[in-house]
Design an enzyme around this catalytic site. Structure first.
Site, PDB file in Angstrom:
ATOM      1  N   GLU A  11     -50.344 -36.463  52.502  1.00  0.00           N
ATOM      2  CA  GLU A  11     -51.644 -35.748  52.303  1.00  0.00           C
ATOM      3  C   GLU A  11     -51.858 -36.205  50.603  1.00  0.00           C
ATOM      4  O   GLU A  11     -51.028 -36.530  49.988  1.00  0.00           O
ATOM      5  CB  GLU A  11     -51.295 -34.481  52.514  1.00  0.00           C
ATOM      6  CG  GLU A  11     -51.158 -33.742  53.806  1.00  0.00           C
ATOM      7  CD  GLU A  11     -50.664 -32.703  53.970  1.00  0.00           C
ATOM      8  OE1 GLU A  11     -50.242 -31.962  53.111  1.00  0.00           O
ATOM      9  OE2 GLU A  11     -50.610 -32.271  55.432  1.00  0.00           O
ATOM     10  N   LYS A  60     -52.101 -34.446  46.892  1.00  0.00           N
ATOM     11  CA  LYS A  60     -51.705 -33.479  46.207  1.00  0.00           C
ATOM     12  C   LYS A  60     -52.812 -32.754  45.566  1.00  0.00           C
ATOM     13  O   LYS A  60     -53.345 -33.446  44.579  1.00  0.00           O
ATOM     14  CB  LYS A  60     -50.464 -33.672  45.519  1.00  0.00           C
ATOM     15  CG  LYS A  60     -49.919 -32.479  44.817  1.00  0.00           C
ATOM     16  CD  LYS A  60     -48.714 -32.908  44.354  1.00  0.00           C
ATOM     17  CE  LYS A  60     -47.602 -31.765  43.603  1.00  0.00           C
ATOM     18  NZ  LYS A  60     -48.512 -31.098  42.671  1.00  0.00           N
ATOM     19  N   ASP A  83     -54.549 -30.506  43.057  1.00  0.00           N
ATOM     20  CA  ASP A  83     -54.530 -29.944  41.812  1.00  0.00           C
ATOM     21  C   ASP A  83     -55.035 -28.556  41.509  1.00  0.00           C
ATOM     22  O   ASP A  83     -56.010 -28.740  41.052  1.00  0.00           O
ATOM     23  CB  ASP A  83     -54.583 -31.028  40.911  1.00  0.00           C
ATOM     24  CG  ASP A  83     -53.922 -30.476  39.332  1.00  0.00           C
ATOM     25  OD1 ASP A  83     -53.031 -29.786  39.356  1.00  0.00           O
ATOM     26  OD2 ASP A  83     -54.045 -31.258  38.363  1.00  0.00           O
ATOM     27  N   TYR A  96     -52.666 -26.564  53.924  1.00  0.00           N
ATOM     28  CA  TYR A  96     -51.727 -27.725  54.182  1.00  0.00           C
ATOM     29  C   TYR A  96     -50.509 -27.261  55.046  1.00  0.00           C
ATOM     30  O   TYR A  96     -49.611 -28.257  55.238  1.00  0.00           O
ATOM     31  CB  TYR A  96     -51.592 -28.448  52.915  1.00  0.00           C
ATOM     32  CG  TYR A  96     -51.231 -27.824  51.823  1.00  0.00           C
ATOM     33  CD1 TYR A  96     -52.010 -27.657  50.591  1.00  0.00           C
ATOM     34  CD2 TYR A  96     -49.910 -27.357  51.497  1.00  0.00           C
ATOM     35  CE1 TYR A  96     -51.673 -26.967  49.706  1.00  0.00           C
ATOM     36  CE2 TYR A  96     -49.747 -26.447  50.503  1.00  0.00           C
ATOM     37  CZ  TYR A  96     -50.542 -26.476  49.526  1.00  0.00           C
ATOM     38  OH  TYR A  96     -50.141 -25.767  48.382  1.00  0.00           O
ATOM     39  N   LYS A  99     -46.185 -38.797  42.515  1.00  0.00           N
ATOM     40  CA  LYS A  99     -47.295 -38.400  41.446  1.00  0.00           C
ATOM     41  C   LYS A  99     -47.981 -39.742  41.044  1.00  0.00           C
ATOM     42  O   LYS A  99     -47.242 -40.747  40.697  1.00  0.00           O
ATOM     43  CB  LYS A  99     -46.719 -37.652  40.221  1.00  0.00           C
ATOM     44  CG  LYS A  99     -45.894 -36.281  40.695  1.00  0.00           C
ATOM     45  CD  LYS A  99     -46.867 -35.098  40.528  1.00  0.00           C
ATOM     46  CE  LYS A  99     -46.881 -34.693  38.985  1.00  0.00           C
ATOM     47  NZ  LYS A  99     -47.209 -33.222  39.044  1.00  0.00           N
ATOM     48  N   CYS A 130     -52.611 -36.313  -2.087  1.00  0.00           N
ATOM     49  CA  CYS A 130     -53.272 -35.307  -1.178  1.00  0.00           C
ATOM     50  C   CYS A 130     -54.912 -35.443  -1.222  1.00  0.00           C
ATOM     51  O   CYS A 130     -55.397 -35.498  -2.227  1.00  0.00           O
ATOM     52  CB  CYS A 130     -52.797 -34.043  -1.408  1.00  0.00           C
ATOM     53  SG  CYS A 130     -53.407 -32.679  -0.455  1.00  0.00           S
ATOM     54  N   CYS A 186     -56.085 -31.832  -2.828  1.00  0.00           N
ATOM     55  CA  CYS A 186     -55.794 -31.290  -4.068  1.00  0.00           C
ATOM     56  C   CYS A 186     -55.489 -32.462  -5.069  1.00  0.00           C
ATOM     57  O   CYS A 186     -55.188 -32.324  -6.178  1.00  0.00           O
ATOM     58  CB  CYS A 186     -54.736 -30.142  -4.077  1.00  0.00           C
ATOM     59  SG  CYS A 186     -53.142 -30.953  -3.701  1.00  0.00           S
ATOM     60  N   CYS A 218     -47.720 -32.962   0.995  1.00  0.00           N
ATOM     61  CA  CYS A 218     -48.395 -32.501  -0.328  1.00  0.00           C
ATOM     62  C   CYS A 218     -47.264 -31.356  -0.852  1.00  0.00           C
ATOM     63  O   CYS A 218     -47.132 -30.350  -0.002  1.00  0.00           O
ATOM     64  CB  CYS A 218     -49.641 -32.160  -0.219  1.00  0.00           C
ATOM     65  SG  CYS A 218     -50.596 -30.943  -1.547  1.00  0.00           S
ATOM     66  N   CYS A 237     -52.022 -26.236  -3.163  1.00  0.00           N
ATOM     67  CA  CYS A 237     -52.928 -26.866  -2.645  1.00  0.00           C
ATOM     68  C   CYS A 237     -53.912 -25.971  -1.490  1.00  0.00           C
ATOM     69  O   CYS A 237     -53.319 -25.175  -0.723  1.00  0.00           O
ATOM     70  CB  CYS A 237     -52.412 -27.994  -1.811  1.00  0.00           C
ATOM     71  SG  CYS A 237     -53.507 -28.744  -0.483  1.00  0.00           S
TER      72      CYS A 237
HETATM   73  S1  IVH Z   1     -46.462 -28.595  50.498  1.00  0.00           S
HETATM   74  C1  IVH Z   1     -42.609 -26.870  51.025  1.00  0.00           C
HETATM   75  N1  IVH Z   1     -48.805 -30.138  50.491  1.00  0.00           N
HETATM   76  O1  IVH Z   1     -48.127 -28.963  44.963  1.00  0.00           O
HETATM   77  C2  IVH Z   1     -43.835 -27.536  50.921  1.00  0.00           C
HETATM   78  N2  IVH Z   1     -47.990 -28.681  48.439  1.00  0.00           N
HETATM   79  O2  IVH Z   1     -45.628 -29.234  43.249  1.00  0.00           O
HETATM   80  C3  IVH Z   1     -44.634 -27.385  49.672  1.00  0.00           C
HETATM   81  N3  IVH Z   1     -50.006 -28.929  46.470  1.00  0.00           N
HETATM   82  O3  IVH Z   1     -46.946 -25.432  44.539  1.00  0.00           O
HETATM   83  C4  IVH Z   1     -45.926 -27.496  49.539  1.00  0.00           C
HETATM   84  N4  IVH Z   1     -51.100 -30.062  47.600  1.00  0.00           N
HETATM   85  O4  IVH Z   1     -49.517 -25.562  45.198  1.00  0.00           O
HETATM   86  C5  IVH Z   1     -47.725 -29.106  49.767  1.00  0.00           C
HETATM   87  N5  IVH Z   1     -50.901 -31.176  50.387  1.00  0.00           N
HETATM   88  C6  IVH Z   1     -49.971 -30.399  49.800  1.00  0.00           C
HETATM   89  C7  IVH Z   1     -50.176 -29.902  48.406  1.00  0.00           C
HETATM   90  C8  IVH Z   1     -49.347 -29.125  47.805  1.00  0.00           C
HETATM   91  C9  IVH Z   1     -50.985 -29.495  46.469  1.00  0.00           C
HETATM   92  C10 IVH Z   1     -49.267 -28.191  45.630  1.00  0.00           C
HETATM   93  C11 IVH Z   1     -48.499 -26.830  45.924  1.00  0.00           C
HETATM   94  C12 IVH Z   1     -47.064 -26.763  45.393  1.00  0.00           C
HETATM   95  C13 IVH Z   1     -47.098 -27.835  44.337  1.00  0.00           C
HETATM   96  C14 IVH Z   1     -45.788 -28.390  44.164  1.00  0.00           C
END
Ligand code: IVH
Length: 666
Positions: free
Chosen positions: A112, A114, A116, A221, A309, A403, A406, A421, A426
């Site tokens: 999936e 991630k 933010d 999720y 990441k 400087c 000054c 300086c 100053c």
């Molecule tokens: S699963 C045990 N799925 O990422 C499973 N987390 O760095 C734990 N997050 O605090 C989370 N998208 O807030 C999962 N598709 C996703 C996510 C996700 C964002 C965040 C979540 C967690 C953080 C961990």
């Protein structure tokens, strides 16, 4: 059709339109048609209040503002994820999972994006949204149901009647974020630094009407109680969520092996700039829930999932100029001024280039095109120069001999990269010292900001910070646009702080290496300014947490001509530094925690926050180390936050911290 039946049809109709609009992102009707139907619904409900059903779209409208959030314990701990950053680490992760499962066990994955945003636990029972709680420290969070109920991508009623414990992420889409910060700028309010802070700030404010006015999305999720519902795979959980009309990740995909996962990672990386919201990686999850359980968790993260990441977002821009800033300690800092560029949620105009050595190493010149990114998602920095875009007119900024403020000669210590300086008078240094002295964690003098200090400096009224205590109302009357009332107010705000705690005074003095925490440690140890002034190096090094360098800096400072002059003056002034009265070591909910605050806290200063935490039993430190157990961040948090996340330390926002641990007030 009976009119009440018509009413119920209308409710279902609008709910369906809401689903198409907020979840499927595919509106079924025009705004005008929607509004017409909505108005009709309101009218019917007004005429027949007894008809109103709980899941009517009108019932989402936020109620009265809350006084405070209540703390709520999570039934299922909200785990975090371990991070990986490259293909090698991906293979290691997959090998590790396979090795730890019974031989021959089929391993497959679900990937999936991630999100933010802000992590939430949401519970439905009997088909109704019962409760929404922020992640907090993973065990306890804040009950934010009133705000979450206003979010239209989240169904208020579902057909699944058994209890459903969900994990989700609240997000502010980028376009909505831009609308909000524009609105904030126009209203003269502080703008959110990025969409994630905007989501957190929206969910954690007390007025549900504000939440309703901002278009939050909630992506679901995880089903945390999947096991008791006899769900076998993660994909099956997602299918159930989709059937119940939850917003789930449209990109989510089953992957057989590392090759497919890597392909997914790359595909989403390419799609990332065009997504409607921010993501910072992908999440890889083991499909089979029984295997997930076999693997269990380490620390606070599961062994069966990880975050892969993405590198931070970067932008390309031109360095229009490099100017030099002189700080409180006299250090000269080159600062790049860019052609403004939009990056990760905000327009970037400046970045510190730190020092000449670093500038030379990166070969940064005025006129260069550079790649920039935001450290810890917030602080802009130059990653590298783009030499292929040079045309020959770029210029190096020479190491200054004097400087820029000054004009006195500057020096460079052999052991340091910093250029300083050395003129203690100053104006730039003095201004820095004065700003530090009056700041929230030091003497905390209200109303005396940069503009007042600059004018007083230019009028020759301030040679050292102690001079503030010799100012008269007439001195303030001489300032621009200052009448009697304001002048008196400024005068009184200084008077109000003429008895100051030792730790605040020590911090305010701006002794090299002495931050809020060290100042508190010193104050607690020596108890009076007199004792500290007399302390020898040996006595100073005995204080826990104080290294040699710090001890020497403190020792030298108390013997410096500047300090001696300040003390002479102080003796004649009304400023009194209070001795420390013994406080008991407390046992509290934070006993055993080693806590670090970072960023700008909105409720109180750092020193006050440390006192707050101490009253609950915690120890506080200025830096994040392996020993740190908890990091609490405010606005504009930077590298410490990034480091804590990397070390897997529990990270709490200011609101979560104060919401979860109330009672640290005096
Ligand atoms: S699963 C045990 N799925 O990422 C499973 N987390 O760095 C734990 N997050 O605090 C989370 N998208 O807030 C999962 N598709 C996703 C996510 C996700 C964002 C965040 C979540 C967690 C953080 C961990």
């Amino acid at each position: 059709m009976a009119q009440q039946e018509y009413y119920q049809k209308l409710v279902e109709q609008i709910k369906d339109w809401d689903y198409y609009y907020h979840v499927l992102d595919n509106p079924k009707v025009s705004d005008a048609d929607y509004d017409r139907a909505y108005q009709e619904l309101l009218k019917l409900e007004k005429e027949h209040p007894d008809w109103v059903v709980v899941d009517s779209p009108t019932q989402r409208v936020g109620g009265e503002p809350l006084k405070q959030f209540f703390k709520a314990k999570h039934e299922f701990p909200l785990l975090s994820l371990n991070n990986i950053y490259n293909e090698g680490e991906l293979h290691d992760f997959i090998d590790r999972v396979s090795r730890n499962l019974p031989a021959g066990k089929q391993v497959s994955w679900f990937c999936e994006t991630k999100f933010d945003g802000l992590s939430l636990a949401i519970t439905y029972e009997g088909g109704r949204l019962l409760r929404a709680v922020t992640r907090g420290d993973g065990s306890n969070g804040e009950d934010v149901t009133a705000n979450v109920q206003t979010i239209r991508s989240l169904p208020s009623k579902i057909s699944f009647l058994k209890k459903l414990s969900l994990r989700a992420e609240a997000l502010i889409p980028r376009l909505e974020f831009e609308r909000i910060i524009k609105e904030q700028a126009e209203a003269g309010q502080r703008e959110f630094a990025n969409p994630r802070n905007a989501a957190a700030g929206t969910i954690r404010q007390l007025d549900p009407k504000v939440a309703e006015s901002r278009k939050l999305k909630v992506f679901v999720y995880e089903i945390l109680n999947a096991k008791e519902l006899d769900i076998k795979t993660h994909e099956e959980a997602i299918e159930l969520l989709k059937r119940e009309k939850f917003l789930t990740d449209a990109n989510g995909k089953a992957c057989a092996d590392a090759l497919e996962i890597q392909a997914f990672y790359e595909k989403i990386l390419v799609a990332r700039p065009d997504l409607a919201y921010d993501i910072d990686g992908i999440v890889i999850k083991l499909q089979d829930l029984a295997s997930q359980e076999l693997l269990g968790i380490t620390g606070k993260a599961p062994r069966w999932a990880c975050a892969y990441k993405y590198p931070p977002l970067q932008a390309k821009t031109k360095i229009a100029n490099i100017f030099v800033q002189v700080g409180r300690t006299g250090v000269l800092t080159p600062v790049a001024e860019f052609e403004p560029v939009f990056l990760a949620g905000s327009t970037v105009r400046f970045a510190s280039l730190h020092n000449w050595e670093e500038m030379r190493e990166k070969d940064i010149r005025i006129g260069d095109f550079v790649l920039i990114e935001k450290a810890g998602d917030i602080i802009p920095q130059v990653v590298r120069v783009l030499p292929e875009m040079r045309h020959g007119g770029e210029t190096l900024l020479p190491i200054p001999h004097q400087c820029p403020v000054c004009a006195s000669p500057v020096s460079q210590n052999d052991s340091e990269v910093a250029i300083r300086c050395n003129n203690l008078s100053c104006h730039s240094r003095l201004l820095g010292n004065l700003k530090h002295f009056v700041s929230r964690d030091a003497l905390d003098i209200a109303g005396i900001g940069e503009s007042v200090l600059t004018q007083l400096l230019e009028m020759g009224k301030l040679k050292t910070p102690i001079d503030l205590f010799f100012l008269s109302v007439d001195d303030f009357l001489a300032l621009k646009e200052t009448r009697e009332k304001l002048a008196t107010k400024l005068f009184l705000s200084i008077k109000a702080r003429q008895k100051v705690e030792l730790s605040r005074y020590l911090y305010g003095l701006g002794i090299p290496h002495v931050g809020v925490t060290v100042a508190r440690v010193l104050a607690r140890h020596f108890k009076s300014l007199k004792m500290l002034e007399m302390a020898e190096i040996e006595a100073l090094t005995e204080v826990s947490g104080l290294g040699n360098v710090m001890a020497e800096a403190v020792y030298d400072f108390f013997r410096s001509p500047l300090y001696l002059e300040m003390e002479d003056q102080r003796a004649k002034s009304s400023l009194e530094v209070l001795d420390v009265v013994e406080t008991q070591k407390v046992d509290g909910p934070l006993s055993g925690q080693i806590l670090c605050f970072t960023g700008t806290l909105s409720r109180m200063g750092r020193a006050q926050a440390s006192e707050y935490a101490a009253r609950l039993g915690a120890q506080t430190t200025d830096s994040v180390t392996k020993q740190t157990t908890m990091l609490v961040y405010g606005e504009k948090a930077g590298s410490k936050l990034a480091k804590a996340e990397k070390l897997g330390i529990s990270v709490l926002s200011e609101e979560e911290f104060f919401g979860t641990y109330p009672g640290g007030m005096n």
